[in-house]
Design an enzyme around this catalytic site. Structure first.
Site, PDB file in Angstrom:
ATOM      1  N   VAL A  57       0.828  -1.197   0.000  1.00 27.44           N
ATOM      2  CA  VAL A  57       0.000   0.000   0.000  1.00 27.44           C
ATOM      3  C   VAL A  57       0.865   1.251   0.000  1.00 27.44           C
ATOM      4  CG1 VAL A  57      -1.643   1.353   1.351  1.00 27.44           C
ATOM      5  CG2 VAL A  57      -1.945  -1.123   1.111  1.00 27.44           C
ATOM      6  N   ASP A  91      13.384 -18.403  -7.068  1.00 28.43           N
ATOM      7  CA  ASP A  91      13.467 -17.785  -8.391  1.00 28.43           C
ATOM      8  C   ASP A  91      12.198 -16.991  -8.682  1.00 28.43           C
ATOM      9  OD1 ASP A  91      14.039 -18.916 -11.815  1.00 28.43           O
ATOM     10  OD2 ASP A  91      14.711 -17.125 -10.763  1.00 28.43           O
TER      11      ASP A  91
END
Ligand SMILES: *[C@@H]1O[C@H](CO)[C@@H](O)[C@H](O)[C@H]1NC(C)=O
Ligand SMILES: *[C@@H]1O[C@H](CO)[C@@H](O)[C@H](O)[C@H]1NC(C)=O
Ligand SMILES: *[C@@H]1O[C@H](CO)[C@@H](O)[C@H](O)[C@H]1NC(C)=O
Ligand SMILES: *[C@@H]1O[C@H](CO)[C@@H](O)[C@H](O)[C@H]1NC(C)=O
Ligand SMILES: *[C@@H]1O[C@H](CO)[C@@H](O)[C@H](O)[C@H]1NC(C)=O
Ligand SMILES: *[C@@H]1O[C@H](CO)[C@@H](O)[C@H](O)[C@H]1NC(C)=O
Ligand SMILES: *[C@@H]1O[C@H](CO)[C@@H](O)[C@H](O)[C@H]1NC(C)=O
Ligand SMILES: *[C@@H]1O[C@H](CO)[C@@H](O)[C@H](O)[C@H]1NC(C)=O
Length: 602
Positions: free
Chosen positions: A451, A508
């Site tokens: 946010v 990854d």
């Protein structure tokens, strides 16, 4: 799958026929089968043949069944496997008492079919399934066969053949390996069903358990996802008061498949383009070794050591946690208190081979909640699960005493949803509460970060990266959509790190590994480099750094040290990319160089 595709495409099988001129299709009292005359008994469709053969020493003659149309002689059943006949004097006859007997030179009995009833008009027939049966001439109902070879398997499992128990007669049908390729007498390894409340297939070496498949959950054997219905064959499992058995059926009956217990392993073959093609063998790896990691030990291929403890447990002998000690297993980090039910909960584990079912209890009509209550009320009940995962799950299985022979099974993608089974392990409630709180804190932090940073603009239909690159789409992607995507990724990561019972470090995480569906819901994909953390482990180390530059945390790229924190680093990079619509590497700002991460931090 390659094999199946291959077979289904190949238009025809080369079939050779080896039916000798002296082939009969029934044996009666007046029509015996004689080795010296070279007579054989063929099934009606010509698929199987019964005759005499020598696997090694040509003087040792055995009566057996093999495929008629397969040029490589493949014997599927042997009558006198312990007792070869010397020379070609063997004769298979139905004697005056209506019994099927194999006689040698001086008319002594080398082998006999163990029928209990005497037949009046007996006849012997080799069915198209490869089942040799003794029956009354007018009696074709399989329930009334006087004797059948399918009740006395050698080393081979054929379609339609039961492996398991007839509880009415106590008959056990179990595959037993040949002693060696030229000696069909029973060897050490065998394959059959253990008659526990929750039955499972067990491979034994002599009397010792060697490998278990785990119980059948309606779709797979819980420890062997590969053992399941395929386009070529399916499995059926029957367990009632009369019988407990597994069977497989060919779906395409023009294909030929068999399973065999050889001297080292269980194998399945398919006859393809003139060759037996092997496409499954068991045991398949170190973790298939029965009870390698001891009680509450969890075997994880690719981990070092392979034996880890189930979360909430620690090695019984932590100072010497080495292969010699693994079998001592793990103990609880926090002791259970039995009496106070408020202090007990159950942890949900997913992606495990169900524990050994020697001390199990099953009720097929109970649901999961009834199962939980029943388990909760019995201090020795350590775990429970559904017995059948189909249609949302049904049935109740409970485990008593220590849980053993647990391993991680590799289910990925859709398989995980359709084949996986939850196991609920008894835990002190305090442990559970701790977990939940930790989870909440992290979720709040992650959402707060998202946010504060604002939300990015990035549309995608295939993966986040494609959408990031496509400037037109990027404009289409509003802030609220980006926000949803970020929250979705955060939720996914949180699940991997905290919510799933296994702590999974993805290693990854990057834009191209985040897939979006039509509603722009993100999914983290490609777990090819993921590591699973056991117990209280929070970081790991590797000599081989894998991942993608630009997303790797410095301590991982440089020292090979990885943890949930390195995933969070990658998540941060991804967040910046989503917000800025730019790739981290490939971003270049004339005044401060570096990359996107460097730019933002300046
Ligand atoms: C069964 O297998 C054969 C041989 O591969 C193939 O020709 C045939 O089309 C298959 N039949 C079905 C119904 O798949
Ligand atoms: C088997 O038969 C051959 C010849 O018929 C004989 O020389 C040999 O001793 C026999 N072997 C056994 C173990 O009886
Ligand atoms: C019959 O032959 C078998 C082997 O060919 C031999 O072991 C057995 O002693 C013989 N029995 C008699 C009664 O000659
Ligand atoms: C033959 O059948 C009887 C009774 O059903 C059983 O006790 C015996 O073990 C069987 N023998 C063999 C060799 O299967
Ligand atoms: C397995 O396949 C056979 C043959 O196609 C079919 O009759 C049977 O109903 C199937 N069984 C299950 C459990 O799917
Ligand atoms: C059992 O099968 C495996 C795999 O096909 C093979 O390597 C091995 O030699 C077989 N064992 C024997 C004793 O034939
Ligand atoms: C199994 O569960 C059902 C439903 O709860 C119950 O009616 C039945 O008595 C149970 N059977 C046994 C053997 O406990
Ligand atoms: C708990 O389960 C075990 C194993 O089935 C059983 O022997 C014992 O009686 C049960 N105890 C209670 C209190 O139900």
């Amino acid at each position: 799958m390659d094999i199946f595709a291959f077979v289904l495409l190949s238009s025809n099988l080369l079939l050779f026929s080896f039916v000798s001129s002296d082939t009969v299709d029934i044996i009666t009292q007046s029509q015996p089968l004689s080795d010296s005359k070279g007579t054989t008994l063929a099934s009606k469709d010509g698929g199987f043949v019964l005759g005499f053969f020598s696997p090694g020493n040509p003087n040792n003659r055995y009566l057996g069944i093999w495929y008629n149309n397969i040029p490589i002689r493949t014997v599927v059943w042997v009558a006198n496997r312990r007792n070869p006949i010397n020379g070609s004097s063997g004769v298979l006859v139905v004697n005056n008492n209506g019994k099927l007997v194999l006689l040698n030179q001086n008319s002594t009995v080398a082998w006999s079919a163990n029928s209990t009833k005497e037949a009046r008009n007996p006849m012997v027939q080799l069915l198209d399934s490869g089942n040799l049966v003794l029956r009354e001439e007018n009696e074709e109902n399989s329930e009334n066969y006087l004797w059948q070879s399918f009740d006395y398997p050698s080393d081979t499992w054929l379609p339609g053949m039961k492996v398991g128990w007839d509880l009415r007669t106590g008959l056990e049908r179990r595959l037993t390996a040949w002693k060696s390729p030229d000696d069909p007498s029973p060897g050490e390894l065998s394959w059959g069903i253990e008659l526990h409340d929750y039955p499972e297939i067990v491979m034994k070496k002599g009397y010792d358990e060697f490998f278990r498949t785990g119980p059948w959950n309606g779709r797979i054997f819980s420890g062997v996802p590969e053992l399941r219905a395929t386009p070529v064959y399916n499995f059926s499992f029957v367990s009632n008061k009369d019988e407990v058995y597994f069977m497989f059926h060919m779906i395409n009956t023009s294909l030929i498949s068999r399973a065999v217990m050889n001297q080292t392993q269980y194998e399945r073959y398919l006859w393809v383009n003139g060759k037996w093609k092997q496409y499954l063998y068991l045991p398949k790896d170190n973790c298939d070794n029965y009870n390698l990691c001891g009680a509450y030990g969890n075997c994880i291929i690719g981990e070092s050591p392979v034996c880890q403890c189930v979360q909430g447990f620690k090695p019984k002998s932590p100072d010497t946690w080495n292969p010699d000690e693994w079998s001592k297993g793990c103990i609880r980090s926090t002791q259970l208190s039995c009496q106070d039910k408020d202090k007990i909960g159950f942890d949900k584990l997913f992606g495990y081979k169900l524990p050994d079912t020697t001390h199990s209890w099953v009720n097929l009509s109970m649901n999961l909640e009834e199962c939980r209550v029943k388990c909760m009320n019995n201090c020795t009940c350590m775990a429970y699960s559904n017995t059948d995962i189909r249609d949302g799950g049904s049935g109740c299985a409970m485990w008593f005493g220590d849980l053993i022979d647990i391993r991680q099974i590799a289910l990925t993608g859709q398989d995980a949803n359709s084949l996986g089974q939850d196991l609920y392990i008894r835990m002190p409630a305090s442990e559970k509460v701790k977990d939940k709180q930790k989870m909440k804190v992290i979720l709040v932090v992650v959402v707060a970060i998202a946010v504060v940073l604002g939300v990015l603009s990035i549309p995608y239909c295939i993966c986040v990266r494609t959408n990031l690159r496509d400037q037109t789409r990027a404009k289409v992607l509003g802030w609220s959509m980006r926000f949803n995507i970020i929250c979705g990724i955060a939720r996914g990561l949180l699940y991997l790190h905290e919510d799933s019972r296994l702590r999974i470090v993805h290693r990854d995480l990057k834009a191209s590994n985040v897939l979006l569906d039509s509603k722009m819901n993100p999914k983290i994909s490609d777990f090819g480099m993921a590591r699973i953390f056991g117990g209280d482990q929070t970081e790991g180390n590797t000599n081989r750094v894998v991942g993608t530059y630009g997303y790797m945390a410095p301590e991982y790229a440089i020292d090979g040290l990885f943890s949930v924190k390195s995933d969070v680093f990658s998540f941060g990079v991804l967040l910046l990319e989503i917000l800025s619509g730019k790739k981290n590497r490939g971003f270049f700002h004339p005044s401060n160089g570096l990359n996107l991460v460097g730019h933002e931090s300046l």
